[in-house]
Design an enzyme around this catalytic site. Structure first.
Site, mmCIF file in Angstrom:
data_model
loop_
_atom_site.group_PDB
_atom_site.id
_atom_site.type_symbol
_atom_site.label_atom_id
_atom_site.label_comp_id
_atom_site.label_asym_id
_atom_site.label_seq_id
_atom_site.Cartn_x
_atom_site.Cartn_y
_atom_site.Cartn_z
ATOM 1 N N SER A 60 0.838 -1.192 -0.002
ATOM 2 C CA SER A 60 0.022 -0.033 -0.114
ATOM 3 C C SER A 60 0.850 1.126 0.042
ATOM 4 C CB SER A 60 -0.719 -0.078 1.322
ATOM 5 O OG SER A 60 -1.512 -1.350 1.474
ATOM 6 N N CYS A 98 -4.296 -2.563 0.290
ATOM 7 C CA CYS A 98 -4.642 -3.699 -0.013
ATOM 8 C C CYS A 98 -4.899 -4.328 1.489
ATOM 9 C CB CYS A 98 -3.649 -4.712 -0.626
ATOM 10 S SG CYS A 98 -3.471 -3.915 -2.454
ATOM 11 N N HIS A 120 0.691 15.432 -3.573
ATOM 12 C CA HIS A 120 1.399 16.337 -4.518
ATOM 13 C C HIS A 120 0.768 17.844 -4.466
ATOM 14 C CE1 HIS A 120 3.527 13.032 -6.391
ATOM 15 N NE2 HIS A 120 2.331 12.275 -6.440
#
Length: 264
Positions: free
Chosen positions: A112, A140, A117
């Site tokens: 994971s 996951c 950003h």
């Protein structure tokens, strides 16, 4: 939803991604440059790392690696890889309700990542400046990253938020039957606290059969003094205040609806 007894690891991938926008009016070129410098420093790589590290704590993830970078002339990015420790899936709360703010949820992740950003932006004419941050939490395992949503919205106080959540892949139970989602959800809003929902107008666009969920948020209250950079509204004429208010409100609605609105 009835708890599933799985064959092996939970192979579902759950991804939460959202954009947050901060809007500002800067009257002069110097003020615009000042706002960009201010917001760029406020959300630099170190601060974003602190926010994402706390996010990992909330969802119980174990940090494997952190990559962070500040950019010139502006912008920053942080990516954190996380992993899972053994956990009993029967102990995980899969009900629809808001996640905590800084408190810890007992849950762990595998294969994971969490990343952010930033994109400061301004236009040389008109005085409008925007700051956008893109955040993605992809997991996951047995828990939805929606548990971190409350904390992130509180930390990144924003004028506009657009959120996407999707579940991909499938996992099998002990009888070999495939399951394409392992928790109940009919709206991302059900994972937000009441104080957040009271601050925003929100609308959903969901594709239930594809396990895709989308929510848009627009701040309800508009107070011009919160959008001026180094200028107080009382320093402006009534006409100037009206023009700037109309510009800001139009900018916010265009971002919220994702389309340009013709000037009247």
């Amino acid at each position: 939803m009835k708890k599933l007894k799985l064959h092996g690891f939970n192979n579902l991938t759950k991804s939460l991604s959202f954009c947050i926008y901060d809007i500002c009016y800067a009257k002069t070129a110097e003020e615009r440059d000042g706002y960009i410098a201010y917001i760029d420093e406020l959300y630099n790589a170190n601060r974003l790392t602190e926010i994402l590290t706390e996010t990992c704590s909330i969802i119980g993830a174990n940090i494997l690696n952190i990559a962070r970078q500040d950019y010139e002339p502006q912008g920053a990015s942080v990516t954190i890889l996380v992993s899972e420790e053994p956990v009993d899936p029967q102990l995980i709360d899969k009900t629809e309700h808001p996640g905590p703010l800084p408190e810890t949820v007992v849950a762990h992740l595998d294969k994971s990542h969490i990343c952010v950003h930033t994109y400061p932006e301004s236009h040389p004419e008109g005085g409008l400046c925007t700051f956008r941050a893109d955040i993605e939490v992809s997991t996951c395992g047995v828990i939805s990253p929606l548990k971190a949503l409350n904390y992130l919205i509180h930390q990144l106080e924003s004028d506009i938020v657009t959120i996407d959540y999707r579940v991909r892949g499938f996992t099998r139970d002990v009888n070999g039957m495939k399951h394409f989602i392992d928790h109940e959800i009919n709206s991302i809003q059900n994972f937000m606290s009441d104080d957040i929902k009271s601050l925003y107008d929100m609308m959903d666009v969901n594709v239930y059969q594809e396990n895709i969920f989308h929510t848009k948020m627009l701040l309800k209250e508009f107070d011009l003094k919160h959008y001026m950079f180094h200028t107080r509204p009382e320093e402006l004429t009534e006409e100037e205040r009206k023009v700037i208010t109309d510009q800001l409100w139009k900018e916010m609605r265009e971002i919220y609806y994702g389309r340009n609105i013709p000037s009247v």
